[in-house]
Design an enzyme around this catalytic site. Structure first.
Site, PDB file in Angstrom:
ATOM      1  N   ASN A  90      -5.268 -10.319  -4.345  1.00 44.30           N
ATOM      2  CA  ASN A  90      -5.471  -9.812  -3.032  1.00 44.30           C
ATOM      3  C   ASN A  90      -4.534  -8.479  -2.867  1.00 44.30           C
ATOM      4  O   ASN A  90      -4.572  -7.686  -1.916  1.00 44.30           O
ATOM      5  CB  ASN A  90      -4.822 -10.640  -2.117  1.00 44.30           C
ATOM      6  CG  ASN A  90      -3.254 -11.071  -2.368  1.00 44.30           C
ATOM      7  OD1 ASN A  90      -3.124 -11.213  -3.622  1.00 44.30           O
ATOM      8  ND2 ASN A  90      -2.380 -11.507  -1.607  1.00 44.30           N
TER       9      ASN A  90
ATOM     10  N   THR B  66      -7.104  -0.386  -1.293  1.00 40.66           N
ATOM     11  CA  THR B  66      -7.623  -0.566  -2.648  1.00 40.66           C
ATOM     12  C   THR B  66      -8.594  -1.865  -2.953  1.00 40.66           C
ATOM     13  O   THR B  66      -9.648  -1.952  -3.444  1.00 40.66           O
ATOM     14  CB  THR B  66      -6.608  -0.601  -3.791  1.00 40.66           C
ATOM     15  OG1 THR B  66      -6.114   0.704  -3.564  1.00 40.66           O
ATOM     16  CG2 THR B  66      -7.098  -0.577  -5.195  1.00 40.66           C
TER      17      THR B  66
ATOM     18  N   ASP C 203       0.967  -1.101   0.052  1.00 37.83           N
ATOM     19  CA  ASP C 203       0.222  -0.076  -0.010  1.00 37.83           C
ATOM     20  C   ASP C 203       0.755   1.254   0.025  1.00 37.83           C
ATOM     21  O   ASP C 203       0.421   2.277   0.557  1.00 37.83           O
ATOM     22  CB  ASP C 203      -1.055   0.042   1.254  1.00 37.83           C
ATOM     23  CG  ASP C 203      -1.682  -1.266   1.425  1.00 37.83           C
ATOM     24  OD1 ASP C 203      -2.414  -1.637   0.408  1.00 37.83           O
ATOM     25  OD2 ASP C 203      -1.758  -1.824   2.397  1.00 37.83           O
TER      26      ASP C 203
ATOM     27  N   LYS D 227       2.539   2.292  -5.131  1.00 43.12           N
ATOM     28  CA  LYS D 227       3.351   1.786  -6.125  1.00 43.12           C
ATOM     29  C   LYS D 227       2.697   2.134  -7.517  1.00 43.12           C
ATOM     30  O   LYS D 227       3.185   2.154  -8.378  1.00 43.12           O
ATOM     31  CB  LYS D 227       3.486   0.329  -5.909  1.00 43.12           C
ATOM     32  CG  LYS D 227       4.527  -0.281  -4.793  1.00 43.12           C
ATOM     33  CD  LYS D 227       4.650  -1.669  -4.802  1.00 43.12           C
ATOM     34  CE  LYS D 227       3.425  -2.429  -4.575  1.00 43.12           C
ATOM     35  NZ  LYS D 227       2.746  -1.944  -3.064  1.00 43.12           N
TER      36      LYS D 227
ATOM     37  N   GLY E 157      -3.573  -4.746  -5.038  1.00 37.55           N
ATOM     38  CA  GLY E 157      -4.411  -3.563  -5.636  1.00 37.55           C
ATOM     39  C   GLY E 157      -3.602  -2.393  -6.027  1.00 37.55           C
ATOM     40  O   GLY E 157      -2.578  -1.868  -4.985  1.00 37.55           O
ATOM     41  N   HIS E 158      -3.668  -1.688  -7.129  1.00 34.32           N
ATOM     42  CA  HIS E 158      -3.015  -0.465  -7.066  1.00 34.32           C
ATOM     43  C   HIS E 158      -3.959   0.643  -7.665  1.00 34.32           C
ATOM     44  O   HIS E 158      -4.884   0.256  -8.337  1.00 34.32           O
ATOM     45  CB  HIS E 158      -2.054  -0.524  -8.370  1.00 34.32           C
ATOM     46  CG  HIS E 158      -0.935  -1.272  -8.261  1.00 34.32           C
ATOM     47  ND1 HIS E 158      -0.317  -2.075  -8.946  1.00 34.32           N
ATOM     48  CD2 HIS E 158      -0.235  -1.592  -6.960  1.00 34.32           C
ATOM     49  CE1 HIS E 158       0.508  -2.845  -8.533  1.00 34.32           C
ATOM     50  NE2 HIS E 158       0.954  -2.316  -7.290  1.00 34.32           N
TER      51      HIS E 158
ATOM     52  N   ASP F 174       3.234  15.058   1.367  1.00 31.74           N
ATOM     53  CA  ASP F 174       2.268  16.083   1.525  1.00 31.74           C
ATOM     54  C   ASP F 174       1.293  15.650   2.604  1.00 31.74           C
ATOM     55  O   ASP F 174       0.583  16.469   3.562  1.00 31.74           O
ATOM     56  CB  ASP F 174       1.414  16.152   0.268  1.00 31.74           C
ATOM     57  CG  ASP F 174       0.727  14.958  -0.081  1.00 31.74           C
ATOM     58  OD1 ASP F 174       1.444  14.063  -0.671  1.00 31.74           O
ATOM     59  OD2 ASP F 174      -0.476  14.805  -0.221  1.00 31.74           O
TER      60      ASP F 174
ATOM     61  N   THR G 164      -9.840  -4.175  -0.371  1.00 30.58           N
ATOM     62  CA  THR G 164     -10.542  -4.681   0.769  1.00 30.58           C
ATOM     63  C   THR G 164     -11.478  -3.501   1.283  1.00 30.58           C
ATOM     64  O   THR G 164     -12.444  -3.653   1.895  1.00 30.58           O
ATOM     65  CB  THR G 164      -9.796  -5.116   1.850  1.00 30.58           C
ATOM     66  OG1 THR G 164      -9.042  -4.372   2.459  1.00 30.58           O
ATOM     67  CG2 THR G 164      -8.886  -6.376   1.465  1.00 30.58           C
TER      68      THR G 164
ATOM     69  N   GLN H 179       1.999  -5.562  -3.046  1.00 30.12           N
ATOM     70  CA  GLN H 179       2.305  -5.705  -1.799  1.00 30.12           C
ATOM     71  C   GLN H 179       3.691  -5.254  -1.351  1.00 30.12           C
ATOM     72  O   GLN H 179       4.029  -4.167  -1.869  1.00 30.12           O
ATOM     73  CB  GLN H 179       2.176  -7.375  -1.426  1.00 30.12           C
ATOM     74  CG  GLN H 179       0.732  -7.751  -1.717  1.00 30.12           C
ATOM     75  CD  GLN H 179       0.515  -9.272  -1.738  1.00 30.12           C
ATOM     76  OE1 GLN H 179       1.411 -10.170  -2.177  1.00 30.12           O
ATOM     77  NE2 GLN H 179      -0.499  -9.492  -0.977  1.00 30.12           N
TER      78      GLN H 179
END
Length: 423
Positions: free
Chosen positions: A38, A298, A13, A16, A40-41, A332, A300, A223
């Site tokens: 499992n 993203t 998370d 990437k 996500g991006h 930021d 879950t 991941q």
């Protein structure tokens, strides 16, 4: 250098997707080699947001070939849903291919994943219940169904029948669940196989030839390092190798094919699910990071646990992945926090630990030792260069470089792909 691997330097998370998207614009190939649905991006481009799970981020560029490698476990239903969603958004899928050796996630994998987690009670790992672990277990047990089996109706029928008998026995006799119906699964998944068959190929051979001819290849990480099956916070890890070495096994290329490795990290630390987290914050700063950083998964939608940046973890990532540089995202998010901290090492029973321990059971007794830095109030979202950052933000980045002995090459100051500073 024509080949570069991007890996998560924390627990995943790390943002990437944005970095991969930037590099994919000039890439000939983008390769996903580990994990499954499992992961996500999220990629933000202009006024559109794309949520990708199995499909490589290069899919947004018509000239880029996108490979789902042999090390990925593919959920056909999820993949097709993702393909249909992208197509509805006007994204072309003509450059998407899947390796024939990739294993297929079946309904019994997801059923067993959920039943096993429930049975563990308070000792649950915190999986996404997407069937990833059980699918990799079948792969190691040599009873998995690969894409090459999946797209041949008779072979698929025979393998499914054999494996489902075994899985139903476990579902019913071990967990007291309800047996899955063979005919329902076969008829549903046969249709998925028909749709996916035209895009399956021997991707390793194609990729090798591309690298040899000088094509620009981006290996897309999923991941993070601390979720690696061998080097992560076992057993609170994933079931594959989301590190540089995982690309070799999962994409079918040798280690000399990867010339650069970029580690992606946030300016703070997050993780999802159970397991030790030395720098976790359960206070107003933690809430700030959660809400300002929009720290929700993203895949879950789960809220992420948030804490100070941990240099012990980053040093582990540098060592294991052979990182040549770091990309620090979400700088930021730290705006408005008066005092910032970075964990430089841990103290355990009076002893200084500078390396991340193999025995994670001792982490709960480890006390992070922090170095404090002055924060800043300025909005960083419009900064285009390192020199435009507030002086304290520059010092924070320089501190990361010194503590990890790894240069920072990119700095994220917003969600959009254009809000990335090249240092």
């Amino acid at each position: 250098m024509n080949t570069i691997a991007l890996v998560g330097a924390q627990w995943g998370d790390e943002g990437k997707g944005k970095v991969i998207d930037i590099l994919a614009e000039t890439a000939d190939y983008v390769v996903r080699a580990t994990g499954g649905s499992n992961a996500g991006h999220t990629v933000v481009s202009g006024n559109k947001t794309y949520k990708l799970h199995l499909i490589p981020s290069g899919i947004l560029y018509p000239h880029t070939k996108n490979i789902i490698g042999n090390g990925v476990v593919v959920d056909p239903k999820v993949l097709l849903e993702e393909m249909d969603t992208l197509a509805a958004q006007g994204v072309s899928l003509k450059n998407l291919v899947i390796d024939l050796r990739a294993h297929v996630v079946m309904p019994y994998h997801k059923e067993l994943d959920e039943l096993a987690e429930k049975a563990k009670g308070d000792n649950a790992i915190g999986t996404t219940k997407r069937g990833i672990g059980p699918c990799y277990a079948d792969k190691s047990d040599r009873i998995g169904i690969r894409m090459i089996d999946f797209i041949q109706p008779e072979v698929f029928a025979q393998k499914l029948k054999t494996v489902l008998e075994l899985k139903n026995a476990i579902i019913t006799k071990v967990y007291g669940g309800k047996a899955l119906d063979y005919n329902e699964i076969y008829s549903e998944y046969l249709e998925y196989a028909k749709r996916l068959a035209p895009i399956t190929t021997d991707t390793g051979a194609e990729l090798y030839a591309a690298i040899k001819s000088g094509k620009r290849v981006v290996f897309e990480g999923a991941q993070g390092t601390l979720l690696d099956l061998d080097s992560g916070t076992y057993p609170f890890v994933t079931s594959s190798h989301p590190i540089t070495g995982g690309f070799c096994a999962g994409a079918g290329v040798g280690p000399t094919a990867i010339k650069e490795c970029l580690g992606i990290a946030k300016s703070y630390t997050t993780r999802v699910g159970a397991g030790p987290f030395p720098t976790e914050l359960d206070d107003e700063v933690g809430k700030h990071l959660l809400n300002v950083g929009h720290e929700f998964g993203t895949t879950t939608g789960r809220a992420r646990r948030c804490g100070w940046l941990d240099a012990v973890i980053l040093r582990l990532a540098v060592r294991i992945n052979g990182l040549t540089s770091l990309a620090i995202n979400k700088l930021d998010t730290l705006s408005g926090i008066k005092k910032l901290k970075i964990a430089t090492h841990y103290i355990l029973n009076g002893k200084k630990l500078t390396d991340f321990p193999a025995d994670i059971s001792i982490l709960k007794d480890c006390t992070p030792v922090y170095k404090e830095y002055d924060g800043w109030d300025e909005d960083l979202s419009a900064c285009k260069s390192f020199s435009e950052l507030p002086v304290n933000a520059q010092k924070y980045i320089e501190a990361i470089e010194k503590l990890t002995d790894c240069p920072v090459s990119m700095i994220g100051v917003g969600a959009d792909r254009h809000q990335m500073i090249n240092k």
